[in-house]
Write an enzyme that holds these catalytic residues in place. Structure first.
Site, short mmCIF file in Angstrom:
data_model
loop_
_atom_site.label_atom_id
_atom_site.label_comp_id
_atom_site.label_asym_id
_atom_site.label_seq_id
_atom_site.Cartn_x
_atom_site.Cartn_y
_atom_site.Cartn_z
N TYR A 60 -6.42 35.63 25.33
CA TYR A 60 -5.98 34.65 26.34
C TYR A 60 -6.23 35.22 27.74
O TYR A 60 -5.92 36.38 28.02
CB TYR A 60 -4.48 34.35 26.12
N ASP A 95 0.16 38.04 18.94
CA ASP A 95 0.50 36.83 19.69
C ASP A 95 0.38 35.66 18.71
O ASP A 95 -0.73 35.29 18.32
CB ASP A 95 -0.45 36.68 20.88
C1 LIG Z 1 -2.11 32.57 23.25
C2 LIG Z 1 -1.31 32.58 24.51
N1 LIG Z 1 -0.49 33.62 24.76
C3 LIG Z 1 0.23 33.68 25.89
C4 LIG Z 1 0.16 32.70 26.85
C5 LIG Z 1 0.97 32.80 28.12
O1 LIG Z 1 2.08 31.97 28.04
P1 LIG Z 1 2.83 31.32 29.31
O2 LIG Z 1 1.89 30.34 29.90
O3 LIG Z 1 4.04 30.70 28.69
O4 LIG Z 1 3.15 32.43 30.24
C6 LIG Z 1 -0.65 31.59 26.62
C7 LIG Z 1 -0.74 30.50 27.62
O5 LIG Z 1 -1.55 29.62 27.52
C8 LIG Z 1 -1.42 31.53 25.42
O6 LIG Z 1 -2.23 30.51 25.15
#
Ligand SMILES: Cc1ncc(COP(=O)(O)O)c(C=O)c1O
Length: 394
Positions: A97, A169
């Protein structure tokens, strides 16, 4: 008892009043009988009863000993990185990400933490890249946005043999489809902004720890750094998560229908969906996930940003927006939106090509969604035909 039933009944009835909905404790502090004598709560950054319910529910859902709720998914990721020390290394999935890439590369590199980005879909690459300084292996599976699948169980084994922790994740699959801790991971992080809350109405994050010891370390960091989730947002995530299994089942069904349609479309080059037999690691997805989720990505034969822009600006039901996992279908163009912080060459080499489009397939009727994508793609087709005719005439 099924996981769905267990989840619903892990959300407690309020012991004080019998309220079926968890009360929102909108307070900053808690009155004490004497210094240090309290009802388990002293200051709301350290702990809050509403947040505590959410943390317990998610820990149970992921099969962990403890969970901590944060103000965003990135704050949750940040808390895990704070387990490391200067000189430590991270081995991370290369199709990561964009926000995690930015945090690792532009913040933690300054503090002496090195990151090796590796194609973790093949465990040979992980075996080759891991070394004695690797203290954390970082997976997303499926990845954002090309839905790459890595073998959690095999990589957990490699990480542990080398004295490293494995953090997954789990935002894309959600615990309704995949439980990394049961496959050997030590930590799970979530952007609870997505499927856990499920209604595109908040930003939140969670870290779930397999052991009480790791859970205590993350709790310490949560309190010390302070990026906690508010009581009201904690309540919204609790309310969203009640329908997690129902929603994710339907998201997966709809996404499969859209993926099958895209496979047959003449303007489409590649379709990325772990449920398709053509997916590179379909067999691993089948082994570790109970269904394949609501995200589908695809590229166009005309692999240009212009063609992708035409498609993403032509849909009516799929709204052009970052984020995913909500009731309404969304689509985005990662190269110019979610992944623009990754340098173009690095982005392309991780498979995020110029025309890649990511769909977050929502809970509308699948036939309506297919028709919407179909009419948007017909514009690219028409454009290709126009160009061909022009070349032919001139
Ligand atoms: C796979 C993944 N991990 C982490 C995040 C980060 O999350 P946040 O936008 O809630 O900070 C995202 C955001 O799109 C994501 O797609």
């Amino acid at each position: 008892m099924s996981n769905a039933t267990q989840l619903i009944h892990s959300i407690p009835v309020d012991p004080l009043t019998g309220s079926i909905s968890v009360p929102i404790y909108q307070t900053s502090t808690f009155v004490q009988e004497a210094p240090g004598v309290n009802k388990g709560f002293d200051y709301a950054r350290s702990n809050n009863p509403t947040r505590q319910v959410l943390e317990n529910v998610i820990a149970g859902l992921e099969g962990g000993k403890a969970a901590s709720a944060f103000a965003s998914g990135l704050a949750a990721i940040d808390a895990v990185l704070k387990l490391l020390e200067s000189g430590d290394e991270i081995l991370a999935v290369n199709d990561i990400y964009g926000g995690a890439f930015r945090l690792f590369t532009h913040i933690y590199a300054k503090f002496g933490i090195k990151v090796n980005y590796v194609d973790t879909t093949d465990i040979v690459n992980v075996l080759d890249a891991i070394n004695s300084r690797t203290k954390l292996v970082w997976l997303e599976t499926p990845t954002n946005p090309t839905l790459k699948i890595s073998d959690i169980e095999a990589i957990a084994g490699i990480a542990h043999q080398n004295g490293a922790l494995l953090c997954v994740d789990n935002t894309f699959a959600s615990p309704a489809l995949q439980q990394p801790l049961n496959l050997g991971a030590d930590l799970v992080v979530h952007s609870a902004t997505k499927y856990l809350s499920g209604h595109s109405d908040l930003i939140a994050g969670l870290v779930v720890s397999k052991t009480g010891e790791l859970g205590d370390k993350i709790k310490f960091i949560q309190n010390a750094s302070g990026a906690i989730l508010s009581p009201h947002d904690s309540w919204l995530v609790i309310r969203g998560v009640e329908t997690l299994f129902l929603r994710v089942r339907e998201h997966s069904r709809n996404a499969f229908a859209v993926a099958r349609f895209l496979e047959t479309h003449p303007a489409v080059d590649k379709v990325f969906y772990p449920g398709l037999a053509t997916h590179q690691n379909h067999d691993i997805a089948q082994k570790q996930q109970s269904a394949f989720g609501g995200i589908v990505s695809f590229t166009l034969k005309d692999d240009t940003q212009e063609a992708a822009t035409k498609v993403v600006c032509s849909t009516r039901l799929f709204k052009l927006a970052e984020s995913l996992g909500g009731v309404k279908s969304l689509l985005c163009h990662p190269a110019t939106m979610t992944h623009k912080s990754i340098p173009a060459e690095k982005r392309r080499s991780a498979g995020v090509s110029d025309s890649l489009i990511r769909l977050s397939v929502g809970l509308e009727d699948s036939q309506d969604l297919v028709e919407d994508i179909s009419q948007a793609l017909s514009r690219v087709n028409a454009e290709i035909e126009k160009t061909k005719n022009y070349q032919y005439q001139s």
